[in-house]
Enzyme design. Structure first.
Site, mmCIF file in Angstrom:
data_model
loop_
_atom_site.group_PDB
_atom_site.id
_atom_site.type_symbol
_atom_site.label_atom_id
_atom_site.label_comp_id
_atom_site.label_asym_id
_atom_site.label_seq_id
_atom_site.Cartn_x
_atom_site.Cartn_y
_atom_site.Cartn_z
ATOM 1 N N GLU A 1 -7.159 -5.471 -5.350
ATOM 2 C CA GLU A 1 -5.724 -5.700 -5.484
ATOM 3 C C GLU A 1 -5.160 -4.924 -6.680
ATOM 4 O O GLU A 1 -5.734 -4.930 -7.765
ATOM 5 C CB GLU A 1 -5.464 -7.195 -5.672
ATOM 6 N N CYS B 1 -5.233 -11.398 -2.472
ATOM 7 C CA CYS B 1 -5.376 -12.505 -3.422
ATOM 8 C C CYS B 1 -5.582 -13.805 -2.658
ATOM 9 O O CYS B 1 -6.424 -13.894 -1.785
ATOM 10 C CB CYS B 1 -4.165 -12.554 -4.340
ATOM 11 N N LYS C 1 1.947 -8.016 1.192
ATOM 12 C CA LYS C 1 1.529 -9.415 1.050
ATOM 13 C C LYS C 1 2.648 -10.360 1.477
ATOM 14 O O LYS C 1 3.795 -10.228 1.043
ATOM 15 C CB LYS C 1 1.120 -9.686 -0.397
#
Length: 515
Positions: free
Chosen positions: A268, A379, A327
């Protein structure tokens, strides 16, 4: 004596509940003593048995405080060490989160106590498992959701893991709480009930073992060689402009050592600049090099929509094809401010870099990587099982990139890897996981760790990955099966709660004598 626990002073029972919750942390990674989960739940029910709803609320809340207090204390690290928050405020906000998250267990305790009154068997076998799972599920989505330490994760290496492809983690939680109720019956009841409880425990664990041998999906074509890289960039330096070149050189060095791989995965925000800022100078030359080597690259990088001036936590694939995933489920306070009109003043005490992301709006979390579609998560998106399954059955494998450096050398990276393992098993897909400082790993479709890069080490791990096709029952049913069963069990327990059984009468008589 039958009522030794229920006859203890309330303060003592609450303290025992806190201890039981703290003990449950040992069932999660990195300790992974999975039988402790059943023992702690059985003790929790024993403390709730014979209690009224108010007492049940406090006892359940105490259990939650013990579980959260010992299990997520690491949040203090992100708020203080990396959020630049004063130590006293970091501890205060961490404690507040623990207390609020623990309140869900208080609700479960109150509901269990209310529906167990006068019930001999419906309390431990219907009301308690149902209340437990429904409040876990509620915690997993209410106010954006915080499903950390869902008790079912403790069984990833246990026989009950065989249920994951059918019911998901909440179904395992339900059966685990049922096992705790059966264990309570085995200890506290006599005669045929005791033998039936023992038989029930044996059958459940045998069924779980048998289910572990079933494969719900099948290989899809030839495998490919994949590598996850971990440059181990300290969080304190990750966004420092003076260290960006050295950080990128670290990733390039690890990548060029593994050009024999078909796919290389970076973590990430591995590139700490917006895509448009480095596209010409870094990304395009790297993509050309990857094509020359016959390798696909997947890289975590912030992406800005310059027309509307919004930016996203992104994942790009470069090589033979190019694609972008934005995301969709953001971290409250870390990536965005929830309920901004109310909480903006509180959020100002945080100094988190890149903390005003916008959620992506893709209908499904898919990323095209070469000839395959991958189920993508960034995440803690991978801790939401209902969102991960949206990539199936098209996804041939799963990808997760993360930056657990926020939580230092704590339980968090181990717990996060444990949840990723459950996603691999629920979907029966291989999962590639690359993180900034660890733990990076490659998991097979049974959730087993083939290899990892340990915490705070720079390195890479490669393995042959097998794409798969088909779907598990959980992909089609999602959480509906487990939650539907929990609601049914709750409904079945209600009629029994209206009766005054011999257990309740004896408890009241014991209390009257004490007074």
């Amino acid at each position: 004596m039958p009522f030794v626990i229920s006859g203890l002073p309330l303060a003592v029972r609450i303290l025992l509940a806190v201890a039981a919750g703290g003990m449950a942390v040992l069932a999660f990674a990195p300790f992974s003593f999975y039988p402790i989960a059943i023992l702690s739940l059985a003790l929790c029910y024993a403390l709730l048995s014979g209690s009224g709803p108010r007492e049940g609320l406090l006892i359940g809340w105490g259990f939650g405080i013990g579980l959260m207090g010992f299990g997520i204390f690491w949040i203090r690290i992100s708020t203080h060490e990396y959020g630049n928050m004063a130590p006293w405020l970091a501890y205060l906000l961490t404690a507040l989160l623990m207390v609020v998250a623990a309140f869900y267990y208080g609700i479960a305790g109150a509901l269990t106590a209310r529906l167990s009154a006068g019930a001999r068997l419906s309390g431990p076998l219907l009301a308690f498992p149902a209340a437990w799972v429904l409040t876990e599920w509620l915690r997993g989505w209410l106010f954006t959701g915080f499903p950390w330490l869902t008790i079912g994760y403790t069984q990833i290496d246990a026989p009950l893991a065989g249920l994951a492809p059918i019911t998901g983690v909440y179904g395992i939680s339900l059966v685990l709480a049922l096992c705790a109720g059966l264990l309570w019956c085995l200890i506290r009841r006599r005669g045929r009930i005791r033998y039936a409880a023992l038989a029930g425990l044996v059958l459940i664990w045998l069924a779980g073992t048998a289910l572990k041998g079933i494969e719900w999906t099948e290989p899809d074509g030839a495998g490919f060689r994949a590598t996850v890289v971990q440059a181990n960039i300290p969080q304190s330096l990750k966004w420092d402009p003076d260290t960006r070149i050295s950080s990128l050189r670290a990733y390039l060095g690890l990548t060029r050592e593994r050009w024999d791989s078909d796919l290389i995965l970076w973590p990430e925000t591995a590139v700490p600049d917006f895509l448009h800022e480095v596209e010409d100078s870094f990304i395009r030359p790297l993509a050309a090099e990857a094509r020359e080597q016959g390798t696909e690259l997947v890289i975590g990088i912030p992406v800005m929509d310059r027309e509307v001036r919004l930016y996203f936590n992104g994942l790009i694939s470069i090589g033979t094809v190019e694609d972008v995933y934005r995301k969709r489920h953001l971290v409250p306070f870390g990536e965005f401010i929830p309920f901004r009109d109310w909480l903006e003043p509180i959020a100002r005490v945080f100094e988190v870099p890149m903390s005003d992301f916008t959620a992506g709006d893709a209908p499904r979390p898919l990323l095209r990587v070469g000839e395959h579609l991958a189920g993508a998560s960034i995440c803690y998106e991978d801790v939401f099982p209902a969102e991960v399954i949206e990539a199936l059955p098209e996804a041939a494998y799963l990808i997760n990139v993360s930056n657990d450096a926020w939580f230092g050398d704590s339980l968090a990276p181990h717990q996060h890897l444990e949840m990723a393992r459950m996603r691999a098993l629920e979907n029966e897909r291989w999962l590639l996981r690359s993180t900034n400082t660890g733990i990076s790993a490659i998991l097979d479709h049974r959730g087993q760790i083939l290899g990892r890069v340990p915490l705070f080490e720079r390195g890479a791990f490669s393995a042959e990955v097998q794409p798969r096709r088909g779907a598990t029952s959980f992909v089609y049913l999602g959480n509906r099966l487990a939650i539907g069963l929990a609601f049914l069990m709750l409904a079945l327990s209600i009629p029994y709660a209206r009766r005054k059984g011999p257990g309740e009468a004896a408890t009241q008589l014991w209390r009257n004598r004490k007074e």
